[in-house]
Scaffold this motif. Structure first.
Motif, mmCIF file in Angstrom:
data_model
loop_
_atom_site.group_PDB
_atom_site.id
_atom_site.type_symbol
_atom_site.label_atom_id
_atom_site.label_comp_id
_atom_site.label_asym_id
_atom_site.label_seq_id
_atom_site.Cartn_x
_atom_site.Cartn_y
_atom_site.Cartn_z
ATOM 1 N N LEU A 89 0.829 -1.210 0.000
ATOM 2 C CA LEU A 89 0.000 0.000 0.000
ATOM 3 C C LEU A 89 0.863 1.260 0.000
ATOM 4 C CD1 LEU A 89 -2.819 -1.125 2.451
ATOM 5 C CD2 LEU A 89 -2.974 -0.865 -0.026
ATOM 6 N N LEU A 90 2.000 1.224 0.702
ATOM 7 C CA LEU A 90 2.911 2.372 0.702
ATOM 8 C C LEU A 90 3.515 2.597 -0.688
ATOM 9 C CD1 LEU A 90 4.789 2.059 4.109
ATOM 10 C CD2 LEU A 90 3.155 3.817 3.425
ATOM 11 N N ILE A 91 3.826 1.518 -1.385
ATOM 12 C CA ILE A 91 4.362 1.645 -2.748
ATOM 13 C C ILE A 91 3.340 2.339 -3.641
ATOM 14 C CG2 ILE A 91 5.033 0.345 -4.807
ATOM 15 C CD1 ILE A 91 6.267 -1.745 -2.881
ATOM 16 N N ILE A 92 2.087 1.919 -3.545
ATOM 17 C CA ILE A 92 1.041 2.545 -4.361
ATOM 18 C C ILE A 92 0.828 4.003 -3.948
ATOM 19 C CG2 ILE A 92 -1.439 2.494 -4.869
ATOM 20 C CD1 ILE A 92 -1.202 -0.557 -4.892
ATOM 21 N N LEU A 93 0.888 4.285 -2.650
ATOM 22 C CA LEU A 93 0.730 5.657 -2.172
ATOM 23 C C LEU A 93 1.865 6.548 -2.676
ATOM 24 C CD1 LEU A 93 -1.020 7.483 -0.364
ATOM 25 C CD2 LEU A 93 0.519 6.902 1.509
ATOM 26 N N ILE A 94 3.085 6.042 -2.636
ATOM 27 C CA ILE A 94 4.220 6.791 -3.177
ATOM 28 C C ILE A 94 4.024 7.045 -4.666
ATOM 29 C CG2 ILE A 94 6.687 6.599 -3.739
ATOM 30 C CD1 ILE A 94 6.982 5.153 -0.995
ATOM 31 N N GLY A 95 3.529 6.032 -5.377
ATOM 32 C CA GLY A 95 3.248 6.196 -6.798
ATOM 33 C C GLY A 95 2.199 7.256 -7.067
ATOM 34 N N LEU A 96 1.175 7.321 -6.227
ATOM 35 C CA LEU A 96 0.135 8.346 -6.394
ATOM 36 C C LEU A 96 0.692 9.744 -6.176
ATOM 37 C CD1 LEU A 96 -2.975 6.698 -4.710
ATOM 38 C CD2 LEU A 96 -2.655 7.224 -7.124
ATOM 39 N N PHE A 97 1.533 9.911 -5.158
ATOM 40 C CA PHE A 97 2.145 11.220 -4.922
ATOM 41 C C PHE A 97 3.070 11.601 -6.074
ATOM 42 C CE2 PHE A 97 1.197 10.593 -0.299
ATOM 43 C CZ PHE A 97 0.384 11.707 -0.179
#
Length: 128
Positions: A89-97
């Motif tokens: 989930l953190l990887i996806i969140l970093i990708g969104l930012f």
């Protein structure tokens, strides 16, 4: 399945691969395929400016996709810290930012850079 419980975020199911894990793998593979599409788009872009921004999206999607695939491998190998859903989930969140940052920079600079490039091309057309 509750996505915000400590059991979901931190425990690894050692018996089977959950459908959510396969979903994260699918997201990673889809991002790698999308990165390839953006790289081909950058290669055949009509201008250097278009190529520049398509390459930014290429790097974004390739990095996030490979990180999700590596996460899936860590998950199947039962690596405790890196194989948790929290990391995925953190990887996806970093990708969104990162995606938001690229879009913001593109919205701020694209029109101006494109006009400057067109003026430069017009000058080069008429100058020997």
């Amino acid at each position: 399945m509750n996505f915000l419980t400590a059991d979901f975020l931190f425990n690894i199911n050692r018996v089977l691969i959950e459908p959510v894990d396969k979903g994260f793998l699918f997201i990673g593979v889809a991002f790698v395929v999308l990165a390839i599409v953006f790289k081909l788009g950058a290669k055949f872009a009509p201008s250097n400016i278009d190529s520049k921004y398509r390459n930014k999206f290429f790097h974004l999607f390739l990095t996030i996709g490979i990180m999700e695939i590596i996460w899936f491998v860590a998950r199947t190998q039962f690596i405790m810290l890196f194989g948790t859903h929290l990391i995925a989930l953190l990887i996806i969140l970093i990708g969104l930012f990162w995606f938001g940052w690229v879009i913001k920079k593109m919205m701020q600079n694209y029109r101006r850079e494109k006009q400057e490039w067109e003026k430069q091309q017009l000058k080069l057309k008429y100058l020997p």
